[in-house]
Design an enzyme around this catalytic site. Sequence first.
Site, PDB file in Angstrom:
ATOM      1  CB  ILE A  30      -1.185  -0.044   1.152  1.00  0.00           C
ATOM      2  CG1 ILE A  30      -0.129  -0.075   2.430  1.00  0.00           C
ATOM      3  CG2 ILE A  30      -2.105  -1.148   1.055  1.00  0.00           C
ATOM      4  CD1 ILE A  30      -1.128   0.340   3.904  1.00  0.00           C
ATOM      5  CD  GLU A  88       8.927  -3.173   6.613  1.00  0.00           C
ATOM      6  OE1 GLU A  88       9.039  -3.148   5.431  1.00  0.00           O
ATOM      7  OE2 GLU A  88       9.320  -4.012   7.380  1.00  0.00           O
ATOM      8  CB  VAL A  89       4.326  -6.457   8.952  1.00  0.00           C
ATOM      9  CG1 VAL A  89       3.022  -7.524   9.176  1.00  0.00           C
ATOM     10  CG2 VAL A  89       3.863  -5.214   8.391  1.00  0.00           C
ATOM     11  CG  HIS A  93       7.055  -8.114   4.607  1.00  0.00           C
ATOM     12  ND1 HIS A  93       7.021  -8.502   6.018  1.00  0.00           N
ATOM     13  CD2 HIS A  93       7.594  -7.082   4.135  1.00  0.00           C
ATOM     14  CE1 HIS A  93       7.339  -7.146   6.398  1.00  0.00           C
ATOM     15  NE2 HIS A  93       7.680  -6.200   5.463  1.00  0.00           N
ATOM     16  CG  HIS A  95       9.818  -4.716   0.736  1.00  0.00           C
ATOM     17  ND1 HIS A  95       8.830  -3.602   0.861  1.00  0.00           N
ATOM     18  CD2 HIS A  95      10.101  -5.183   2.166  1.00  0.00           C
ATOM     19  CE1 HIS A  95       8.528  -3.495   2.193  1.00  0.00           C
ATOM     20  NE2 HIS A  95       9.262  -4.267   2.867  1.00  0.00           N
TER      21      HIS A  95
END
Length: 139
Positions: A30, A88-89, A93, A95
């Site tokens: 996002i 961040e989370v 993940h 990128h």
Amino acid sequence: MSSIFSKIIAGELPGHFVWRDDRVVAFMTIAPIVPGHLLVVPVEEIDHWDDMPEKLANHCLGVARVISRAQKAVYGCQRVALQIIGLEVPHTHLHLVPINTMEDTDITRAKMAEADALAAEAEKLRAELVDKGFKEARL
């Protein structure tokens, strides 16, 4: 407590997917640095990338490799940066960022994007993946 990524994967929150299989998904972030910036995320909630089982880690990287080729074709970029940051989370993940300059890797330059823009970028990438024969992009 499930992560925001688990909620996106489960359909509880919106996401603009370009890939889905039983172990890994890929969706547009996002807050992209550049158009086409997306995340490759294991379905299983694993906080640290180095805690992933080897087969899952290899699968994530394989999916990232396939998608990076689609990003190169769609965006005409010189490279696709692979970044694993993880602050961040708390859900692993990767990128994938289409880049032409080192500034294109600077995560502090990320800005919130409109849903319509993310949907358009996802559609471009899905079309390229489907054209290359990847059924996992037929969502």
